[in-house]
Design an enzyme around this catalytic site. Structure first.
Site, PDB file in Angstrom:
ATOM      1  CG  HIS A 138     -20.092 -13.722 -21.216  1.00 56.90           C
ATOM      2  ND1 HIS A 138     -21.411 -13.892 -20.875  1.00 56.90           N
ATOM      3  CD2 HIS A 138     -19.405 -14.698 -20.577  1.00 56.90           C
ATOM      4  CE1 HIS A 138     -21.524 -14.945 -20.076  1.00 56.90           C
ATOM      5  NE2 HIS A 138     -20.319 -15.443 -19.879  1.00 56.90           N
ATOM      6  N   GLY A 153     -14.722 -14.744 -17.336  1.00 57.27           N
ATOM      7  CA  GLY A 153     -14.398 -16.159 -17.309  1.00 57.27           C
ATOM      8  C   GLY A 153     -15.327 -16.915 -18.239  1.00 57.27           C
ATOM      9  CB  SER A 155     -20.396 -19.929 -20.540  1.00 57.77           C
ATOM     10  OG  SER A 155     -21.739 -20.138 -20.167  1.00 57.77           O
ATOM     11  N   GLY A 156     -20.254 -20.689 -17.218  1.00 53.10           N
ATOM     12  CA  GLY A 156     -20.388 -21.759 -16.246  1.00 53.10           C
ATOM     13  C   GLY A 156     -19.284 -21.839 -15.219  1.00 53.10           C
ATOM     14  CB  VAL A 157     -16.013 -20.131 -14.875  1.00 57.01           C
ATOM     15  CG1 VAL A 157     -16.260 -18.640 -14.641  1.00 57.01           C
ATOM     16  CG2 VAL A 157     -14.690 -20.574 -14.230  1.00 57.01           C
ATOM     17  N   GLY A 158     -18.694 -19.777 -12.827  1.00 61.10           N
ATOM     18  CA  GLY A 158     -19.156 -19.376 -11.504  1.00 61.10           C
ATOM     19  C   GLY A 158     -19.182 -17.883 -11.250  1.00 61.10           C
ATOM     20  CE  LYS A 159     -18.928 -14.931 -16.581  1.00 59.22           C
ATOM     21  NZ  LYS A 159     -18.878 -16.356 -16.971  1.00 59.22           N
ATOM     22  CB  SER A 160     -24.109 -15.654 -12.120  1.00 57.74           C
ATOM     23  OG  SER A 160     -24.055 -15.100 -13.419  1.00 57.74           O
ATOM     24  CG  ASP A 177     -25.487 -13.255 -19.870  1.00 65.15           C
ATOM     25  OD1 ASP A 177     -24.436 -13.887 -20.091  1.00 65.15           O
ATOM     26  OD2 ASP A 177     -26.474 -13.310 -20.608  1.00 65.15           O
TER      27      ASP A 177
END
Length: 306
Positions: A138, A153, A155-160, A177
């Site tokens: 991931h 990081g 999920s939801g931490v701001g990677k995308s 993802d």
């Protein structure tokens, strides 16, 4: 290592099948093609078996100079090395006896208009990548100024979102993802997508977007060598002490070490800019420059005075 057959390379490169169409299911066992030399002379234990044998102009011209019986003997020696197939380059005619020996041993004979150098490079690159050990993790992979960066990081931490900002700064998305990592060598890790998520970026509150349709072909790259592993984490008070980081940290994937950096997130912090800085700093280190070493050299005179 994944299973690859002669059929796979025939489909990939549209090779002409001169004989052995019923034996295209033969597996490829080695990731490098071989240009025969000593293989024509005899069978030797120190020469590896199972390589694709590729015949360029020098090899084919050599075989054409031989009498029929001698040519057949040389070819029979080559067949003893059990190649999954034999590839003739530059659209040359088959040497005498090649079809007979290969048919008897179930070895496909293929042909390409490409030269020896071009065909070898194409095959090596494709087979090494296709047969490489791989894992799926991931994360997000971006190419920043030609440097592959793996973002990890929770999920939801701001990677995308960070990847989207980097795309806006003319960098490229590779995978979002689900990231496929392939081990090409003990020092080389390749990052790519899993085909399903190719060109797609998912942003919370916005949804799924195709970066090529939105921003053009320059916004996407099929694969990249992973040079940095950057973990995005939540901000923790009093955890950043501005240390000089004398010891570089690494993460290992399938035994391949990758330089590791942790970036803590906080409102207003230019995370994309920090990633650009990390990538540029990595590049300078590859060129032999270290800001830390230069800084320590400047401190030496002060130490000597003390």
């Amino acid at each position: 290592m994944k299973q690859l057959t002669v059929q796979n390379i025939v489909q990939q490169f549209a090779f002409e099948i001169l004989s052995g169409i019923d034996h295209l299911d033969r597996p490829l066992k080695k990731t490098k093609v071989r240009r025969p030399g000593l293989e024509f002379m005899d069978t030797f234990d120190f020469i590896a078996r199972g390589h694709i044998q590729i015949l360029g102009k020098n090899e084919v011209n050599y075989l054409h100079t031989l009498a029929d019986d001698e040519c057949k003997r040389r070819i029979s020696n080559l067949v003893e090395y059990d190649p999954p197939c034999i590839l003739i380059t530059s659209n040359q005619e088959q040497p005498f006896g090649l079809r007979t020996f290969c048919t008897e041993n179930g070895i496909p004979v293929l042909r390409t208009p490409d030269t020896m150098g071009v065909a070898s490079a194409k095959l090596d690159s494709f087979v090494i990548s296709a047969m490489a050990e791989e894992i799926a993790i991931h994360g997000v992979v971006v190419n920043v100024s030609g440097i592959g960066v793996l973002l990890r990081g929770k999920s939801g931490v701001g990677k995308s979102e960070t990847a989207h900002t980097l795309i806006g700064r003319r960098h490229r998305l590779v995978a979002d993802d689900i990231v496929v990592l392939r081990k090409l060598s003990p020092q080389t890790l390749l990052g790519t997508h899993n085909q399903t998520n190719r060109e797609f970026l998912a942003l919370r509150s916005i949804g799924l977007m195709n970066v090529v349709r939105l921003y053009g072909r320059a916004a996407f790259q099929e694969e990249t060598r992973i040079a940095l592993d950057i973990e995005l984490t939540e901000w923790k008070d009093n955890s950043l002490n501005n240390e000089l980081e004398l010891d570089e940290k690494f993460t290992e994937y399938m035994g391949v070490p990758v330089p590791y950096i942790q970036i803590q997130l906080q409102p207003g912090r230019d995370v994309a800019g920090l990633i650009e800085a990390a990538a540029n700093n990595w590049y300078l280190k590859q060129q032999g420059y270290s800001a830390l070493e230069e800084f320590m050299e400047r401190l030496e005179p002060e130490f000597e005075q003390d």
